[in-house]
Write an enzyme that holds these catalytic residues in place. Structure first.
Site, PDB file in Angstrom:
ATOM      1  N   THR A   1      25.759  57.669 -19.463  1.00 25.87           N
ATOM      2  CA  THR A   1      26.937  58.516 -19.317  1.00 25.87           C
ATOM      3  C   THR A   1      28.156  57.815 -19.910  1.00 25.87           C
ATOM      4  O   THR A   1      28.219  56.590 -20.002  1.00 25.87           O
ATOM      5  CB  THR A   1      27.204  58.872 -17.840  1.00 25.87           C
TER       6      THR A   1
ATOM      7  N   THR B   1      30.377  57.454 -25.447  1.00 26.14           N
ATOM      8  CA  THR B   1      30.962  57.729 -26.763  1.00 26.14           C
ATOM      9  C   THR B   1      31.812  56.566 -27.279  1.00 26.14           C
ATOM     10  O   THR B   1      32.247  56.580 -28.426  1.00 26.14           O
ATOM     11  CB  THR B   1      31.824  59.004 -26.722  1.00 26.14           C
TER      12      THR B   1
ATOM     13  N   GLY C   1      29.727  51.873 -22.854  1.00 26.92           N
ATOM     14  CA  GLY C   1      28.716  52.919 -22.906  1.00 26.92           C
ATOM     15  C   GLY C   1      28.058  53.040 -24.264  1.00 26.92           C
ATOM     16  O   GLY C   1      26.824  53.111 -24.370  1.00 26.92           O
TER      17      GLY C   1
ATOM     18  N   TYR D   1      40.802  52.147  -7.537  1.00 22.35           N
ATOM     19  CA  TYR D   1      39.714  51.829  -8.457  1.00 22.35           C
ATOM     20  C   TYR D   1      38.730  50.848  -7.811  1.00 22.35           C
ATOM     21  O   TYR D   1      37.520  51.059  -7.835  1.00 22.35           O
ATOM     22  CB  TYR D   1      40.295  51.232  -9.731  1.00 22.35           C
TER      23      TYR D   1
END
Length: 264
Positions: A13, A16, A20, A154
């Site tokens: 996931t 792009t 990842g 976070y």
């Protein structure tokens, strides 16, 4: 060590860019069929082109889906119903004063950073258990252990990922399925580069030098004394996905350059 993932399908996931994309590229090099995911078709298409340029014989396809809600996760699982390897990399971050973080922001971070991985694991883990082989990896952060005062929301989500990962590993006990977390430290990804551009321009320094200065001043416990590259982090992730990592499960594996001051 030769990692061979031929015949395996890997879904990464938010693949792009950054960690990842580096992970998707590494898995493709190991022979896996890779499913690239991003929020827009344009970003997915660019990532596929970059991956195929790096790995000319790669077997890769893409699915555009925004994983910030249940509908996006459903769209992804519908387009890619099965996977042998799931890398839960989708996540958002950003510094903000605790007193300025409203409920909507807390909820948004939780949905993207925690629930996206929960929803996808709930779907794909069943098939892995039926086959008696699979790999689930959550990309957490050293911030799960060193909660940053300026990114408490976070840090909370990254700690939650460790809990989910450990619990799922126990759920898969005795099977050929492993579930682990990987905890990157400061990493010079595209997102971090963008965040540092203005600071670097104001100081007259390069982004790389600015990041090194950040590590040494804001993460003084770092032993590496620099940021990791996305490829260095991806190397650990690809290993955890490999057959060679069959005895590693329920673990929180740090690629933090020694930032977490702990010998365990």
């Amino acid at each position: 060590m030769h990692i061979d993932l031929s015949g395996k399908t890997a879904l990464v996931t938010a693949s792009t860019a950054g960690i990842g994309l580096a992970t998707a590229t590494g898995l493709a090099r190991a022979g896996a069929t890779v499913v690239v995911n991003g929020r827009s078709q344009a970003s997915v298409d660019r990532a596929i082109a970059a991956l195929q340029a790096a790995v000319p014989n790669a077997r890769v396809r893409g699915v555009a889906a925004d994983l910030s809600d249940a509908a996006g996760a459903a769209a992804l699982t519908s387009a890619a119903p099965a996977a042998d390897i799931l890398v839960n990399n989708a996540g958002i971050f950003g510094p903000q004063s605790f007193f300025d973080i409203d409920d909507a922001t807390w909820e948004r971070f939780y949905q993207v950073n925690v629930m996206a991985g929960v929803r996808l694991s709930r779907h794909y883990l069943k098939g892995m258990l039926e086959k008696n082989w699979g790999r689930v990896v959550f990309i957490s952060s050293e911030s799960a252990l060193n909660i940053p005062a300026d990114m408490i929301h976070y840090g909370m989500t990254k700690t939650a990922e460790l809990a989910v990962s450990r619990g799922l590993a126990k759920l898969a006990a005795g099977s050929g399925v492993t579930v682990n977390s990987v905890l990157p430290g400061p990493t010079l990804s595209e997102g971090v580069r963008d965040m540092l551009k203005d600071v670097a321009a104001q100081s007259g320094k390069s982004v790389e030098d600015t990041m090194t200065e950040f590590v040494r001043t804001q993460r003084p416990s770092s032993i590496l004394r620099r940021a990791a590259t996305v490829e260095e982090v991806a190397n650990m992730i690809v290993y955890v996905c490999s057959p060679q990592a069959s005895a590693t499960t329920g673990a929180a594996l740090r690629v933090d350059g020694g930032v977490v001051d702990d010998i365990i």
